[in-house]
Design a protein around this motif. Structure first.
Motif, short mmCIF file in Angstrom:
data_model
loop_
_atom_site.label_atom_id
_atom_site.label_comp_id
_atom_site.label_asym_id
_atom_site.label_seq_id
_atom_site.Cartn_x
_atom_site.Cartn_y
_atom_site.Cartn_z
N VAL A 170 -89.20 68.87 -20.42
CA VAL A 170 -89.33 67.66 -21.26
C VAL A 170 -87.94 67.21 -21.71
O VAL A 170 -87.59 66.02 -21.64
N ALA A 171 -87.11 68.18 -22.13
CA ALA A 171 -85.75 67.86 -22.57
C ALA A 171 -84.94 67.22 -21.44
O ALA A 171 -84.21 66.25 -21.67
N THR A 172 -85.11 67.75 -20.24
CA THR A 172 -84.38 67.18 -19.09
C THR A 172 -84.78 65.72 -18.87
O THR A 172 -83.92 64.86 -18.62
N VAL A 207 -83.26 63.65 -21.71
CA VAL A 207 -81.80 63.53 -21.48
C VAL A 207 -81.53 62.51 -20.37
O VAL A 207 -80.64 61.65 -20.49
N ALA A 208 -82.31 62.59 -19.30
CA ALA A 208 -82.12 61.67 -18.16
C ALA A 208 -82.36 60.22 -18.58
O ALA A 208 -81.60 59.32 -18.22
N LEU A 209 -83.43 60.02 -19.38
CA LEU A 209 -83.75 58.66 -19.84
C LEU A 209 -82.66 58.12 -20.77
O LEU A 209 -82.25 56.96 -20.68
N THR A 210 -82.18 59.00 -21.67
CA THR A 210 -81.10 58.60 -22.60
C THR A 210 -79.85 58.24 -21.80
O THR A 210 -79.20 57.22 -22.08
N HIS A 254 -79.70 57.27 -18.72
CA HIS A 254 -79.94 56.03 -17.96
C HIS A 254 -79.67 54.81 -18.85
O HIS A 254 -78.97 53.87 -18.46
N LEU A 255 -80.22 54.85 -20.08
CA LEU A 255 -80.01 53.73 -21.00
C LEU A 255 -78.54 53.62 -21.40
O LEU A 255 -78.01 52.51 -21.53
N GLY A 256 -77.91 54.77 -21.60
CA GLY A 256 -76.49 54.76 -21.96
C GLY A 256 -75.64 54.15 -20.85
O GLY A 256 -74.72 53.36 -21.13
N GLY A 257 -75.97 54.53 -19.62
CA GLY A 257 -75.23 53.96 -18.49
C GLY A 257 -75.46 52.46 -18.38
O GLY A 257 -74.54 51.69 -18.12
N PRO A 259 -72.52 67.88 -22.74
CA PRO A 259 -73.85 68.44 -22.99
C PRO A 259 -74.83 68.21 -21.84
O PRO A 259 -75.66 69.08 -21.55
N ILE A 260 -74.72 67.07 -21.18
CA ILE A 260 -75.65 66.81 -20.06
C ILE A 260 -75.45 67.85 -18.96
O ILE A 260 -76.40 68.51 -18.52
#
Lengths: 149, 118
Positions: free
Chosen positions: A127-129, A132-135, A137-140, A24-25
């Protein structure tokens, strides 16, 4: 684990979430790029490319959300989340909803032949981008891409 | 003569008394140490340190998360299991039986460790 041991890979519980999230990313970001190009060049084919990217991106959020919730339930036995794990869950859910919203806006415009894609969709996509980027980053951070894990 | 015998017996008794008192203190100290035996495992940079720890039965092992990332401590044989430990949070378990207790972090399964209880 052998790299081609399919059974071991499938049974590796939350490992799938980390693998599936890339779909999805990548699809969503490609869709955003096509949509901005469509807006700039006024080409319908680019808007159509954005639509299809958003559609598959939205579909691919389903297994990602499912495997994320399963990881929470299996690995952590559904215990109350806090800190980075909770932030990742909330932002991940918001990301999924925004990806679906981007697709729905395009789908509605395509249904009506005379309709024009609304300009505000680009703001939603930006905003979605960011979400998604922040999510991601946290996931990584959680999966340990910066560490030995 | 009688006085010197009396003094000798008194000194001997005093000597035994002091020796016994010393032994008692040592026994008490040893017993207290045995009861309060502890060990610590530090979680940092996606690893348990020391990864392998040998302790005697009755020891309480405390894991402390010094990493910026949440971790868990889960026994492979389901003997113990911590909640998610955020930075500076601790989890303790007392090992009463001898044996080998492998464990891992359920969020990062590559993080493994082992407690050997003798």
């Amino acid at each position: 684990m052998h790299p081609f041991d399919l059974q071991a890979a499938l049974l590796a519980k939350h490992a799938q979430h980390v693998v599936l999230i890339h779909f999805p990313i990548a699809l969503f970001l490609a869709g955003v790029a096509f949509d901005f190009l469509a807006q700039w060049t006024k080409r319908q084919s680019l808007a159509a490319a954005a639509y299809y990217n958003f559609f598959v991106a939205a579909l691919s959020t389903i297994p990602v959300v499912v495997t994320g919730i399963l990881a929470w339930q299996w690995q952590l036995e559904g215990q109350r989340l806090k800190g980075i794990l909770l932030q990742h869950l909330v932002l991940g859910s918001a990301s999924s909803l925004l990806i679906w919203l981007a697709w729905i806006i395009h789908a509605r415009a395509r249904r009506d032949k005379n309709a024009v894609l609304p300009g505000y969709r680009l703001l939603i996509e930006v905003v979605a981008t960011a979400v998604v980027a922040l999510t991601g980053h946290l996931g990584g951070f959680l999966s340990g891409v910066n560490g030995v894990g | 003569m009688r006085r010197s015998v009396f003094t000798g017996v008194l000194l001997l008794a005093l000597g035994f008394g002091i020796a016994e008192l010393g032994a008692g203190t040592r026994n008490f100290t040893a017993s207290a140490q045995q009861k309060a035996e502890t060990a610590e495992v530090k979680i940092d940079n996606f690893s348990f340190g020391p990864a392998e720890l040998t302790v005697s039965a009755g020891t309480t092992v405390t894991w402390i998360n010094r990493d910026d990332i949440p971790h868990t401590v889960v026994s492979t044989d389901k003997v113990f299991k911590s909640k998610v430990l955020d930075t500076d949070e601790k989890f303790s378990f007392t090992f009463s039986k001898a044996g080998t207790y492998p464990y891992f972090c359920s969020i990062h399964p590559k993080m493994t460790g082992k407690i050997i209880v003798q």
